[in-house]
Design a protein around this motif. Structure first.
Motif, PDB file in Angstrom:
ATOM      1  N   ASP A 161       0.874  -1.169   0.000  1.00 27.13           N
ATOM      2  CA  ASP A 161       0.000   0.000   0.000  1.00 27.13           C
ATOM      3  C   ASP A 161       0.911   1.219   0.000  1.00 27.13           C
ATOM      4  O   ASP A 161       1.518   1.562   1.017  1.00 27.13           O
ATOM      5  CB  ASP A 161      -0.911  -0.007   1.230  1.00 27.13           C
ATOM      6  CG  ASP A 161      -1.935   1.106   1.198  1.00 27.13           C
ATOM      7  OD1 ASP A 161      -1.600   2.225   0.736  1.00 27.13           O
ATOM      8  OD2 ASP A 161      -3.066   0.867   1.650  1.00 27.13           O
ATOM      9  N   LEU A 162       1.027   1.863  -1.157  1.00 30.48           N
ATOM     10  CA  LEU A 162       1.964   2.963  -1.326  1.00 30.48           C
ATOM     11  C   LEU A 162       1.669   4.126  -0.384  1.00 30.48           C
ATOM     12  O   LEU A 162       2.588   4.744   0.152  1.00 30.48           O
ATOM     13  CB  LEU A 162       1.945   3.432  -2.782  1.00 30.48           C
ATOM     14  CG  LEU A 162       3.016   4.430  -3.193  1.00 30.48           C
ATOM     15  CD1 LEU A 162       4.410   3.933  -2.849  1.00 30.48           C
ATOM     16  CD2 LEU A 162       2.897   4.730  -4.674  1.00 30.48           C
ATOM     17  N   GLU A 163       0.413   4.420  -0.142  1.00 34.79           N
ATOM     18  CA  GLU A 163       0.070   5.526   0.764  1.00 34.79           C
ATOM     19  C   GLU A 163       0.495   5.220   2.203  1.00 34.79           C
ATOM     20  O   GLU A 163       0.971   6.108   2.913  1.00 34.79           O
ATOM     21  CB  GLU A 163      -1.418   5.845   0.680  1.00 34.79           C
ATOM     22  CG  GLU A 163      -1.825   6.481  -0.641  1.00 34.79           C
ATOM     23  CD  GLU A 163      -0.936   7.665  -1.033  1.00 34.79           C
ATOM     24  OE1 GLU A 163      -0.757   8.580  -0.192  1.00 34.79           O
ATOM     25  OE2 GLU A 163      -0.423   7.671  -2.158  1.00 34.79           O
ATOM     26  N   SER A 213       3.249   7.317   4.282  1.00 37.82           N
ATOM     27  CA  SER A 213       2.885   7.820   5.606  1.00 37.82           C
ATOM     28  C   SER A 213       3.889   7.364   6.665  1.00 37.82           C
ATOM     29  O   SER A 213       4.309   8.144   7.524  1.00 37.82           O
ATOM     30  CB  SER A 213       1.477   7.359   5.970  1.00 37.82           C
ATOM     31  OG  SER A 213       1.131   7.785   7.249  1.00 37.82           O
ATOM     32  N   ALA A 214       4.287   6.094   6.604  1.00 37.00           N
ATOM     33  CA  ALA A 214       5.258   5.561   7.565  1.00 37.00           C
ATOM     34  C   ALA A 214       6.605   6.269   7.425  1.00 37.00           C
ATOM     35  O   ALA A 214       7.244   6.615   8.425  1.00 37.00           O
ATOM     36  CB  ALA A 214       5.421   4.058   7.371  1.00 37.00           C
ATOM     37  N   LEU A 215       7.040   6.510   6.191  1.00 42.08           N
ATOM     38  CA  LEU A 215       8.310   7.206   5.972  1.00 42.08           C
ATOM     39  C   LEU A 215       8.231   8.655   6.451  1.00 42.08           C
ATOM     40  O   LEU A 215       9.186   9.183   7.022  1.00 42.08           O
ATOM     41  CB  LEU A 215       8.708   7.125   4.497  1.00 42.08           C
ATOM     42  CG  LEU A 215       9.078   5.719   4.013  1.00 42.08           C
ATOM     43  CD1 LEU A 215       9.212   5.693   2.501  1.00 42.08           C
ATOM     44  CD2 LEU A 215      10.335   5.218   4.687  1.00 42.08           C
ATOM     45  N   GLU A 242      11.204  12.030   0.586  1.00 37.03           N
ATOM     46  CA  GLU A 242      11.185  12.042  -0.870  1.00 37.03           C
ATOM     47  C   GLU A 242      11.266  10.604  -1.379  1.00 37.03           C
ATOM     48  O   GLU A 242      12.328   9.993  -1.425  1.00 37.03           O
ATOM     49  CB  GLU A 242      12.367  12.858  -1.415  1.00 37.03           C
ATOM     50  CG  GLU A 242      12.363  12.947  -2.923  1.00 37.03           C
ATOM     51  CD  GLU A 242      13.565  13.718  -3.456  1.00 37.03           C
ATOM     52  OE1 GLU A 242      13.950  13.439  -4.605  1.00 37.03           O
ATOM     53  OE2 GLU A 242      14.106  14.562  -2.744  1.00 37.03           O
ATOM     54  N   LEU A 243      10.114  10.042  -1.715  1.00 37.37           N
ATOM     55  CA  LEU A 243      10.050   8.683  -2.266  1.00 37.37           C
ATOM     56  C   LEU A 243       9.636   8.790  -3.717  1.00 37.37           C
ATOM     57  O   LEU A 243       8.491   9.102  -4.033  1.00 37.37           O
ATOM     58  CB  LEU A 243       9.048   7.820  -1.486  1.00 37.37           C
ATOM     59  CG  LEU A 243       8.909   6.378  -1.968  1.00 37.37           C
ATOM     60  CD1 LEU A 243      10.233   5.627  -1.828  1.00 37.37           C
ATOM     61  CD2 LEU A 243       7.818   5.667  -1.200  1.00 37.37           C
ATOM     62  N   ASN A 244      10.593   8.567  -4.608  1.00 33.72           N
ATOM     63  CA  ASN A 244      10.326   8.636  -6.038  1.00 33.72           C
ATOM     64  C   ASN A 244       9.867   7.275  -6.537  1.00 33.72           C
ATOM     65  O   ASN A 244      10.233   6.252  -5.996  1.00 33.72           O
ATOM     66  CB  ASN A 244      11.589   9.072  -6.784  1.00 33.72           C
ATOM     67  CG  ASN A 244      12.033  10.444  -6.348  1.00 33.72           C
ATOM     68  OD1 ASN A 244      11.273  11.394  -6.401  1.00 33.72           O
ATOM     69  ND2 ASN A 244      13.263  10.538  -5.878  1.00 33.72           N
ATOM     70  N   LEU A 276      19.198  14.951   3.837  1.00 32.38           N
ATOM     71  CA  LEU A 276      20.156  13.946   3.388  1.00 32.38           C
ATOM     72  C   LEU A 276      19.572  12.536   3.364  1.00 32.38           C
ATOM     73  O   LEU A 276      20.247  11.568   3.717  1.00 32.38           O
ATOM     74  CB  LEU A 276      21.402  14.012   4.263  1.00 32.38           C
ATOM     75  CG  LEU A 276      22.077  15.376   4.304  1.00 32.38           C
ATOM     76  CD1 LEU A 276      23.261  15.362   5.253  1.00 32.38           C
ATOM     77  CD2 LEU A 276      22.485  15.821   2.922  1.00 32.38           C
ATOM     78  N   ILE A 277      18.332  12.430   2.921  1.00 31.82           N
ATOM     79  CA  ILE A 277      17.700  11.115   2.776  1.00 31.82           C
ATOM     80  C   ILE A 277      16.672  11.205   1.653  1.00 31.82           C
ATOM     81  O   ILE A 277      16.001  12.214   1.475  1.00 31.82           O
ATOM     82  CB  ILE A 277      17.052  10.626   4.090  1.00 31.82           C
ATOM     83  CG1 ILE A 277      16.582   9.181   3.931  1.00 31.82           C
ATOM     84  CG2 ILE A 277      15.937  11.556   4.527  1.00 31.82           C
ATOM     85  CD1 ILE A 277      16.167   8.531   5.233  1.00 31.82           C
ATOM     86  N   ARG A 278      16.612  10.162   0.877  1.00 25.98           N
ATOM     87  CA  ARG A 278      15.604  10.060  -0.181  1.00 25.98           C
ATOM     88  C   ARG A 278      15.472   8.586  -0.544  1.00 25.98           C
ATOM     89  O   ARG A 278      16.293   7.764  -0.142  1.00 25.98           O
ATOM     90  CB  ARG A 278      15.971  10.899  -1.403  1.00 25.98           C
ATOM     91  CG  ARG A 278      17.203  10.408  -2.107  1.00 25.98           C
ATOM     92  CD  ARG A 278      17.433  11.152  -3.433  1.00 25.98           C
ATOM     93  NE  ARG A 278      18.707  10.766  -3.958  1.00 25.98           N
ATOM     94  CZ  ARG A 278      19.757  11.562  -4.082  1.00 25.98           C
ATOM     95  NH1 ARG A 278      19.667  12.818  -3.717  1.00 25.98           N
ATOM     96  NH2 ARG A 278      20.888  11.105  -4.563  1.00 25.98           N
ATOM     97  N   GLY A 279      14.457   8.256  -1.294  1.00 20.71           N
ATOM     98  CA  GLY A 279      14.249   6.869  -1.687  1.00 20.71           C
ATOM     99  C   GLY A 279      13.668   6.758  -3.077  1.00 20.71           C
ATOM    100  O   GLY A 279      13.097   7.712  -3.614  1.00 20.71           O
TER     101      GLY A 279
END
Length: 158
Positions: free
Chosen positions: A79-81, A85-87, A119-121, A151-154
């Motif tokens: 579940d992408l949402e 939300s967790a991130l 930032e989750l691409n 300094l974090i992204r995904g």
């Protein structure tokens, strides 16, 4: 004004233990109470750079960067949402994940944002192990702009 242990921000046992100043001496096995003052500050704010941040800043000035990468394989329905939300909750909990570095008249400082979204691409599709490695390597080559982004992204790949 209520002390840290009286605040609703310290309702978990771990936070309450830290705020009450409980210290366990590993060598002697004794548990001692020490005074610990925690300051909760709302809103964006600046602070001096830590030693590690000074190292990042020096690399940044030289046009270099330092990064680490982790890959996590998830199996089953996603579940992408809920993931987003967790991130976002993770970022909300940890100031270092909302911190950027910038130069002010007094020198470089860290700016801790009051809020920031992870930032989750993606999701980006791949059809072979080779394509997946190309995506991972491409993501690895994208430098962080430490002055404008945390300094974090995904990147989500499926």
């Amino acid at each position: 004004m209520p002390g840290p242990s009286e605040s609703s921000n310290f309702s978990s046992p771990v936070a309450r233990c830290v705020s009450d100043g409980v210290h366990h001496d590993v060598r002697s096995g004794e548990t001692k109470t020490v005074e610990v003052r925690l300051h909760l500050i709302a809103g964006d704010r600046t602070a001096p750079l830590s030693i590690a941040q000074r190292h990042l800043w020096r690399l940044h000035e030289k046009g270099q960067s330092l990064a680490s990468q982790a890959t996590l394989a998830l199996h089953g329905q996603l579940d992408l949402e809920i993931l987003r939300s967790a991130l976002d909750c993770l970022v909300a909990r940890h100031e270092s994940l909302r911190t950027t570095l910038r130069l002010e008249s007094s020198g470089p400082v860290q700016l801790v944002a009051a809020q920031h979204s992870f930032e989750l691409n993606g999701p980006e599709q791949f059809d072979s192990a080779h394509t997946l490695m190309e995506i991972v390597e491409r993501e690895w080559r994208v430098p962080f702009d430490i002055a404008s982004e945390p300094l974090i992204r995904g990147r989500l790949v499926k």
